[in-house]
Design a protein around this motif. Structure first.
Motif, PDB file in Angstrom:
ATOM      1  N   SER A 158     -27.343 -67.772 -78.345  1.00  0.00           N
ATOM      2  CA  SER A 158     -28.311 -66.850 -78.920  1.00  0.00           C
ATOM      3  C   SER A 158     -29.430 -66.545 -77.934  1.00  0.00           C
ATOM      4  O   SER A 158     -29.855 -65.390 -77.787  1.00  0.00           O
ATOM      5  N   PHE A 159     -29.893 -67.567 -77.220  1.00  0.00           N
ATOM      6  CA  PHE A 159     -30.975 -67.367 -76.244  1.00  0.00           C
ATOM      7  C   PHE A 159     -30.499 -66.482 -75.103  1.00  0.00           C
ATOM      8  O   PHE A 159     -31.191 -65.555 -74.676  1.00  0.00           O
ATOM      9  N   PHE A 160     -29.292 -66.752 -74.604  1.00  0.00           N
ATOM     10  CA  PHE A 160     -28.777 -65.974 -73.470  1.00  0.00           C
ATOM     11  C   PHE A 160     -28.510 -64.530 -73.867  1.00  0.00           C
ATOM     12  O   PHE A 160     -28.676 -63.606 -73.067  1.00  0.00           O
ATOM     13  N   LYS A 161     -28.070 -64.325 -75.131  1.00  0.00           N
ATOM     14  CA  LYS A 161     -27.861 -62.951 -75.589  1.00  0.00           C
ATOM     15  C   LYS A 161     -29.181 -62.184 -75.611  1.00  0.00           C
ATOM     16  O   LYS A 161     -29.265 -61.039 -75.187  1.00  0.00           O
ATOM     17  N   ARG A 162     -30.214 -62.827 -76.132  1.00  0.00           N
ATOM     18  CA  ARG A 162     -31.515 -62.175 -76.185  1.00  0.00           C
ATOM     19  C   ARG A 162     -32.112 -61.956 -74.788  1.00  0.00           C
ATOM     20  O   ARG A 162     -32.774 -60.943 -74.521  1.00  0.00           O
ATOM     21  N   LEU A 163     -31.870 -62.917 -73.906  1.00  0.00           N
ATOM     22  CA  LEU A 163     -32.350 -62.777 -72.529  1.00  0.00           C
ATOM     23  C   LEU A 163     -31.663 -61.602 -71.832  1.00  0.00           C
ATOM     24  O   LEU A 163     -32.297 -60.803 -71.129  1.00  0.00           O
ATOM     25  N   ALA A 164     -30.354 -61.491 -72.060  1.00  0.00           N
ATOM     26  CA  ALA A 164     -29.600 -60.384 -71.476  1.00  0.00           C
ATOM     27  C   ALA A 164     -30.079 -59.050 -72.022  1.00  0.00           C
ATOM     28  O   ALA A 164     -30.219 -58.064 -71.282  1.00  0.00           O
ATOM     29  N   LEU A 165     -30.337 -59.028 -73.335  1.00  0.00           N
ATOM     30  CA  LEU A 165     -30.833 -57.799 -73.951  1.00  0.00           C
ATOM     31  C   LEU A 165     -32.195 -57.407 -73.381  1.00  0.00           C
ATOM     32  O   LEU A 165     -32.456 -56.228 -73.103  1.00  0.00           O
ATOM     33  N   ALA A 166     -33.064 -58.391 -73.167  1.00  0.00           N
ATOM     34  CA  ALA A 166     -34.381 -58.125 -72.599  1.00  0.00           C
ATOM     35  C   ALA A 166     -34.269 -57.570 -71.183  1.00  0.00           C
ATOM     36  O   ALA A 166     -34.993 -56.648 -70.793  1.00  0.00           O
ATOM     37  N   GLN A 222     -32.264 -77.376 -76.970  1.00  0.00           N
ATOM     38  CA  GLN A 222     -31.004 -76.861 -77.490  1.00  0.00           C
ATOM     39  C   GLN A 222     -31.024 -75.335 -77.572  1.00  0.00           C
ATOM     40  O   GLN A 222     -30.028 -74.658 -77.286  1.00  0.00           O
ATOM     41  N   TYR A 223     -32.202 -74.763 -77.936  1.00  0.00           N
ATOM     42  CA  TYR A 223     -32.318 -73.309 -78.051  1.00  0.00           C
ATOM     43  C   TYR A 223     -32.159 -72.631 -76.692  1.00  0.00           C
ATOM     44  O   TYR A 223     -31.504 -71.595 -76.572  1.00  0.00           O
ATOM     45  N   LEU A 224     -32.782 -73.228 -75.645  1.00  0.00           N
ATOM     46  CA  LEU A 224     -32.720 -72.629 -74.313  1.00  0.00           C
ATOM     47  C   LEU A 224     -31.317 -72.660 -73.720  1.00  0.00           C
ATOM     48  O   LEU A 224     -31.044 -71.939 -72.759  1.00  0.00           O
ATOM     49  N   THR A 225     -30.470 -73.482 -74.253  1.00  0.00           N
ATOM     50  CA  THR A 225     -29.092 -73.560 -73.748  1.00  0.00           C
ATOM     51  C   THR A 225     -28.100 -72.941 -74.714  1.00  0.00           C
ATOM     52  O   THR A 225     -26.886 -72.973 -74.477  1.00  0.00           O
ATOM     53  N   SER A 226     -28.605 -72.326 -75.775  1.00  0.00           N
ATOM     54  CA  SER A 226     -27.711 -71.752 -76.780  1.00  0.00           C
ATOM     55  C   SER A 226     -27.284 -70.341 -76.389  1.00  0.00           C
ATOM     56  O   SER A 226     -27.931 -69.677 -75.583  1.00  0.00           O
TER      57      SER A 226
END
Length: 206
Positions: free
Chosen positions: A11-19, A5-9
């Motif tokens: 929040s995860f994509f926002k952090r991935l984009a920020l990284a 669920q976290y990997l598809t949330s």
């Protein structure tokens, strides 16, 4: 919240984009630093310095914020003015950084002296490559009666007879006097004629 669920949330994509943004920013910053450190994009084209005097070279390179180093004086080359640049490194058209040193070699002020070798009674086949290897030029070839065909009998330059050990400027023209190889034949003919004449006279006397 499970891992799936976290990997598809969001929040995860926002952090991935920020990284990703941070990584891209770091890579861009590194490239900018390397470009600045190597002066990339501000390269200077090396001009053609050949046939210029040392003073002219200095003025030309000062305008480009380049320097020069005089390495040596080379043997005189008639295709270049005296004391002018004959060779340079880097070559014309090369790309260099600001402040780079250009190494040059300049022409001497004239041909140096060369010792005339001992070629008397050497064949033309031996003499010609020897003289050319020393930087001399072969001039007029004349022949006179002598037993050895194409054998060097005399050498001269500018009308002055030469001997081994004399000094001449490199590129001087040397004239050669050679044997024609006909003496032995003529002597043999004369000897035969004399013998025939003596025999005839003896027969007539009898």
């Amino acid at each position: 919240m499970t891992l799936g669920q976290y990997l598809t949330s969001k929040s995860f994509f926002k952090r991935l984009a920020l990284a990703l943004v941070i990584v891209i920013a770091i890579v861009f910053a590194v490239l900018q630093y390397l470009s600045f450190a190597t002066d990339h994009g501000n390269e200077i084209t090396v001009p053609d310095l050949r046939k210029l005097t040392e003073e002219q070279v200095g003025s030309k390179l000062d305008e480009l914020n380049l320097e020069y180093v005089l390495l040596d004086t080379v043997d005189y080359n008639a295709d270049f003015p005296k004391y002018s640049v004959v060779k340079q490194d880097p070559l014309p058209g090369a790309k260099v950084k600001d402040g780079r040193k250009i190494y040059i070699k300049v022409n001497s002020n004239g041909f140096g002296d060369v010792t005339v070798p001992d070629l008397i009674e050497k064949t033309l086949r031996q003499a010609e490559p020897t003289l050319k290897a020393l930087g001399f030029e072969i001039g007029k070839k004349t022949y006179k009666p002598y037993l050895g065909k194409d054998m060097v009998l005399e050498m001269s330059s500018g009308g002055k007879k030469l001997k081994a050990g004399d000094k001449l400027k490199k590129s001087s023209v040397i004239d050669l006097v050679l044997g024609d190889g006909k003496v032995a034949f003529e002597e043999e003919v004369d000897s035969t004629q004399n013998e025939n004449g003596t025999q005839t006279e003896t027969e007539n006397a009898e």
